[in-house]
Scaffold this motif. Structure first.
Motif, PDB file in Angstrom:
ATOM      1  N   ASP A  88       0.854  -1.171   0.000  1.00  0.00           N
ATOM      2  CA  ASP A  88       0.000   0.000   0.000  1.00  0.00           C
ATOM      3  C   ASP A  88       0.900   1.235   0.000  1.00  0.00           C
ATOM      4  N   TYR A  89       0.312   2.420   0.003  1.00  0.00           N
ATOM      5  CA  TYR A  89       1.106   3.641  -0.135  1.00  0.00           C
ATOM      6  C   TYR A  89       2.043   3.839   1.055  1.00  0.00           C
ATOM      7  N   SER A 131      -5.363   2.546   7.059  1.00  0.00           N
ATOM      8  CA  SER A 131      -3.992   2.091   6.833  1.00  0.00           C
ATOM      9  C   SER A 131      -3.632   0.920   7.743  1.00  0.00           C
ATOM     10  N   ASN A 132      -4.397   0.735   8.852  1.00  0.00           N
ATOM     11  CA  ASN A 132      -4.149  -0.343   9.816  1.00  0.00           C
ATOM     12  C   ASN A 132      -2.742  -0.277  10.412  1.00  0.00           C
ATOM     13  N   ARG A 133      -2.240   0.927  10.594  1.00  0.00           N
ATOM     14  CA  ARG A 133      -0.884   1.092  11.131  1.00  0.00           C
ATOM     15  C   ARG A 133      -0.879   1.757  12.507  1.00  0.00           C
ATOM     16  N   TYR A 134      -2.021   1.700  13.183  1.00  0.00           N
ATOM     17  CA  TYR A 134      -2.094   2.298  14.508  1.00  0.00           C
ATOM     18  C   TYR A 134      -1.466   1.407  15.574  1.00  0.00           C
ATOM     19  N   ILE A 151      -2.132  10.049   1.701  1.00  0.00           N
ATOM     20  CA  ILE A 151      -1.022  10.777   2.310  1.00  0.00           C
ATOM     21  C   ILE A 151      -0.743  10.224   3.690  1.00  0.00           C
ATOM     22  N   GLY A 152      -1.804   9.917   4.445  1.00  0.00           N
ATOM     23  CA  GLY A 152      -1.650   9.337   5.772  1.00  0.00           C
ATOM     24  C   GLY A 152      -1.258  10.373   6.798  1.00  0.00           C
ATOM     25  N   GLY A 153      -1.129   9.899   8.032  1.00  0.00           N
ATOM     26  CA  GLY A 153      -0.772  10.787   9.131  1.00  0.00           C
ATOM     27  C   GLY A 153      -1.973  11.560   9.634  1.00  0.00           C
TER      28      GLY A 153
END
Length: 453
Positions: A153-154, A282-285, A360-362
């Motif tokens: 993913d990005y 994003s499942n990055r927490y 972009i995320g964040g």
């Protein structure tokens, strides 16, 4: 000078497993879009600071390739047509080397990126990343990456580029970071803990489907309609500034403000304040996924009751809906499809939702942007630029909005099925969203902005 270098690798292991949940979803999207699936490829350019040698750069690329199984993975299909992950222990990758003067190095890197992302990946036989490096006076200046969305993913591509850059600069070694491999992730998902996580997500999404209409779009198409897919790239400095200011004022992410504006547009289109949509998580927490090099993101259903009397309240509801969704955004795709079919039988028509993806995320909303109220925001209104893009033969979601680029200067990518939303309605809806964002950002967080639905 333009030439290729072969870089041999010797990884720690071979491995094989079924696809992860996120990979299964992406494979379905790739099949629907084939042969136009290169549209999913992810391109990225990363500046390489310092003055390392090309040899040192190649050694870093070799080391990172050996560290991360995903970089040595092919996806051959089994007898049922579903790919599997097959990790190679030994082999080689190709690095394209292009020399350019310093003044043209970034432009050259961008052109190479645009060229590479147009090429289709051979999933069964090809590794999922293509590399190039632009050198200046024989020193690497820019890394260029084109990655298959089946593997990345990005955020995963950004993590990969960061690993290569840090390794090249000597800021990181194999021992300074933990590695989670996709095959291990697939095995976790098949475990009792993984199934329990999926069950919690499905229970949450079943609640959304029972509380909101399964579509905000017409269930019966008019006889005369503009059938096709409208794709457009939108640069709206006024919307970008308004979103940043509203995110700062309300203490929420820019994504929540975009989702609120999108919910307003959909509610206006459907003449119904109850809005259902899918947002990409994003499942990055979680710590184990924060620097995950690969594909872990999945879409999650959320429901928003748009408050027609207050855009501030709509932003707050969007933020809460997004947070609840992010906590339940990992699930087994076949079980989710069964859930959708059950909802369709109950409500009598197809599930058809809008989709939002913040690439972009964040959570920072104001990087490089003044968040203080001021009269300058209205002066930007006439600078919005909409560029119509070539349309694919097949679409996916009926209304799709993605945010990409830099947070300080984002680009909105819009894709609309004009069988359900006319071209004229698309333009009118976007201008209505711009107006609401401008008024809300200009008047301040404490002023209630009624929404005309």
């Amino acid at each position: 000078m333009d030439h290729d270098r072969q870089i041999s690798f010797a990884g720690a292991r071979m491995d094989e497993s079924p696809l992860t949940w996120a990979q299964q979803i992406m494979w379905g999207a790739i099949k629907r879009r084939a042969p136009f699936d290169p549209a999913f490829n992810i391109g990225h350019v990363e500046r390489i600071p310092g003055a390392c040698t090309l040899g040192a750069f190649c050694e870093s690329l070799q080391a990172v390739t050996e560290d991360f199984d995903v970089l040595r993975t092919r996806f051959p299909a089994n007898t049922s047509g579903m790919p599997r992950q097959v990790v190679e222990q030994y082999g080689s990758i190709s690095l394209r080397v292009v020399d350019a003067p310093a003044r043209a190095a970034r432009e050259t890197a961008d052109a190479i990126r645009d060229e590479l992302v147009k090429e289709r990946f051979e999933y069964a036989t090809e590794m999922p990343v293509r590399y190039a490096v632009v050198t200046t006076d024989d020193h690497p200046a820019y890394l260029v990456v084109s990655a298959s969305h089946l593997a990345f993913d990005y955020q995963g591509v950004l993590c990969l580029a960061e690993r290569i850059k840090n390794r090249t600069n000597g800021n990181e070694t194999r021992r300074t970071y933990d590695v989670l491999h996709p095959c291990d992730q697939a095995r976790f998902e098949a475990s009792p803990q993984g199934r329990a996580e999926s069950d919690r997500s499905l229970e949450y999404q079943a609640g959304v489907l029972s509380s909101f209409p399964v579509t905000n779009f017409p269930t019966r198409l008019p006889e005369r309609r503009d059938a096709g897919i409208l794709r457009a790239a939108v640069k709206s400095p006024v919307a970008s500034l308004a979103v940043a200011r509203l995110a700062h004022q309300h203490g929420v992410s820019p994504s929540a403000v975009y989702v609120a504006a999108m919910a307003f547009a959909i509610a206006k289109l459907a003449n119904d304040p109850r809005c259902i949509m899918s947002v990409m998580s994003s499942n990055r927490y979680r710590r184990r996924y924060r620097q995950y090099v690969g594909l872990i993101s999945q879409g999650i259903l959320i429901g928003i009751d748009v408050d027609p009397m207050s855009f501030s309240e709509t932003i707050a509801r969007s933020w809460q809906a997004c947070l609840a969704g992010y906590l339940h955004s990992r699930y087994n795709p076949p079980d989710f499809e069964a859930l959708l079919r059950a909802a369709e039988r109950k409500q009598g028509h197809d599930v058809a939702v809008a989709f939002f993806n913040d690439r972009i995320g964040g959570t920072g909303g104001s990087a490089g942007i003044s968040t203080e109220p001021g009269p300058d925001i209205r002066a930007l209104r006439g600078r919005t630029k909409i560029t119509r893009l070539p349309s694919p033969e097949a679409g996916g979601f009926r209304f799709h909005l993605a945010v990409q680029g830099r947070r300080s200067n984002p680009e909105l990518m819009l894709s609309v099925d004009t069988s359900y939303v006319s071209v004229n309605d698309v333009g009118a809806l976007f201008l209505a969203c711009e107006s609401v964002l401008i008024e809300a950002a200009t008047e301040g967080a404490n002023r209630e902005i009624p929404l005309k639905i």
